[in-house]
Design a protein around this motif. Structure first.
Motif, mmCIF file in Angstrom:
data_model
loop_
_atom_site.group_PDB
_atom_site.id
_atom_site.type_symbol
_atom_site.label_atom_id
_atom_site.label_comp_id
_atom_site.label_asym_id
_atom_site.label_seq_id
_atom_site.Cartn_x
_atom_site.Cartn_y
_atom_site.Cartn_z
ATOM 1 N N ALA A 178 0.827 -1.209 0.000
ATOM 2 C CA ALA A 178 0.000 0.000 0.000
ATOM 3 C C ALA A 178 0.858 1.255 0.000
ATOM 4 C CB ALA A 178 -0.919 -0.005 1.221
ATOM 5 N N ALA A 179 2.060 1.125 0.547
ATOM 6 C CA ALA A 179 2.958 2.280 0.616
ATOM 7 C C ALA A 179 3.727 2.490 -0.684
ATOM 8 C CB ALA A 179 3.935 2.104 1.777
ATOM 9 N N THR A 180 3.583 1.538 -1.607
ATOM 10 C CA THR A 180 4.285 1.660 -2.882
ATOM 11 C C THR A 180 3.285 1.852 -3.999
ATOM 12 O OG1 THR A 180 4.314 -0.732 -3.117
ATOM 13 C CG2 THR A 180 6.230 0.277 -2.063
ATOM 14 N N THR A 181 3.738 1.797 -5.233
ATOM 15 C CA THR A 181 2.881 2.096 -6.374
ATOM 16 C C THR A 181 1.811 1.027 -6.559
ATOM 17 O OG1 THR A 181 4.841 2.996 -7.411
ATOM 18 C CG2 THR A 181 2.951 2.605 -8.855
ATOM 19 N N PRO A 182 0.562 1.441 -6.914
ATOM 20 C CA PRO A 182 -0.439 0.439 -7.258
ATOM 21 C C PRO A 182 0.051 -0.396 -8.436
ATOM 22 C CG PRO A 182 -1.447 2.600 -7.018
ATOM 23 C CD PRO A 182 0.041 2.810 -6.969
ATOM 24 N N HIS A 183 -0.309 -1.666 -8.429
ATOM 25 C CA HIS A 183 0.246 -2.549 -9.443
ATOM 26 C C HIS A 183 -0.774 -3.489 -10.033
ATOM 27 C CE1 HIS A 183 0.748 -4.025 -5.342
ATOM 28 N NE2 HIS A 183 0.070 -5.010 -5.849
#
Lengths: 137, 188
Positions: free
Chosen positions: A130-135
């Motif tokens: 959640a803290a990184t880019t949506p994928h």
């Protein structure tokens, strides 16, 4: 947008999560992370078994469990347990992600501890993703 | 009550889930997941275990409808569902690169249903591709399985009349085989 099983960041985070799971739970025999639609993201150990087939089967089981929960109107299925003589398989969704953890523990492990550790693993992975880019597509 | 278990088979995106939703008289049980393989079929979700619906042909006759996951990686589900089935509606997307090859692939995978019950083929998206024609499919199927009749229909899986026609033809075929043995056509 990259699908989870093709996203190097997700694969690496998944590999780390499975290693951490193994470190804290020696009774873990096998674990795999898969997409909702049955593609293997990463497995531990990578010992030559047919991981993609297991991922597909886990995907179907998860979907059937969800369908039963919907049918009975009991909310979302939280986890799935397959108990056998020599161990138990636990499946859990990674919260907020189209990803499922399927983990096989041997019979040295109590079911309660296996459930607890698998929950911590999926929640930790969820928070990281959640803290990184949506994928997801 | 007599019951028929009928499978809806065919490649991903051929219209299996849509056909069952169109014709089922109960709320369809679906097992759809987000589709991460848009190259295989450009749709948001895909079936990963089964679809399930039902229709009553009469007060005394129920048809259980199961849709399979189209992708080969779910072949284990094909085996599970195939064991209980007496027939199948094989759907093929005519806009696919080689729809006749798709039909033959699934016909082979579910070949035992040709002997045990019956098979009909529904060609979908013919508004997007006229070729191959229904006749082309019929010829290819007859060449692949000489002597066995496999009815072929143009079908829009959104239209209840289309799905019902194919399904009732299949049931009639199954009943006829049960009564008289395998339906055969003269080989050329």
């Amino acid at each position: 947008v990259t699908a989870p099983h093709k996203d190097p960041a997700v694969i690496e985070r998944g590999r780390a999560a499975l290693r951490e799971l193994k470190d804290v739970c020696r009774s873990l025999v096998y674990a795999t992370l898969l997409t909702d639609d049955g593609f293997e993201i990463v497995s531990l150990p990578a010992d030559g078994r047919d991981d993609s087939r297991l991922a597909s089967m886990a995907s179907s089981i998860q979907a059937l469990a969800d369908a039963v929960a919907r049918e009975l109107r009991i909310g979302d299925s939280e986890f799935v347990i397959i108990a056998s003589d020599s161990g138990h398989i636990i499946q859990r969704r990674v919260p907020g992600e189209p990803i499922v953890l399927a983990a096989l523990f041997d019979d040295d492990e109590t079911l309660g501890k296996a459930l607890s550790i698998s929950r911590l693993t999926t929640e930790k992975m969820s928070a990281h993703l959640a803290a990184t880019t949506p994928h997801t597509e | 009550m007599p019951e028929h278990v009928i499978l809806f088979t065919g490649p991903m995106g051929a219209g299996k889930t849509t056909a069952i939703r169109t014709i089922s008289e109960i709320d369809v049980v679906s097992t759809e997941a987000g589709n991460t393989d848009r190259a295989a079929a450009d749709k948001p979700t895909t079936t990963v275990a089964l679809d399930y619906g039902e229709i009553l042909l009469s007060d005394e006759e129920k048809v259980r409808l199961y849709g399979i996951p189209g992708q080969r990686r779910f072949e284990f589900m094909w085996r599970i569902l195939r064991e209980r089935a007496v027939g199948m509606v094989l759907l093929v997307d005519n806009t696919a690169p080689d729809p006749i090859a798709d039909a033959l692939e699934y016909l082979e995978a579910f070949e035992e249903l040709l002997d045990r019950g019956g098979v009909v083929v529904g060609i979908t998206r013919m508004d997007g591709a006229q070729d191959p024609s229904v006749l082309d499919f019929s010829r290819a199927l007859l060449a692949a399985r000489p002597g066995i009749t496999v009815p072929v229909f143009a079908m829009d899986p959104r239209l209840i009349g289309d799905v019902r026609l194919a399904l009732l033809s299949l049931i009639a075929n199954i009943d006829m085989r049960a009564a008289f043995g395998r339906a055969e056509v003269p080989t050329p």
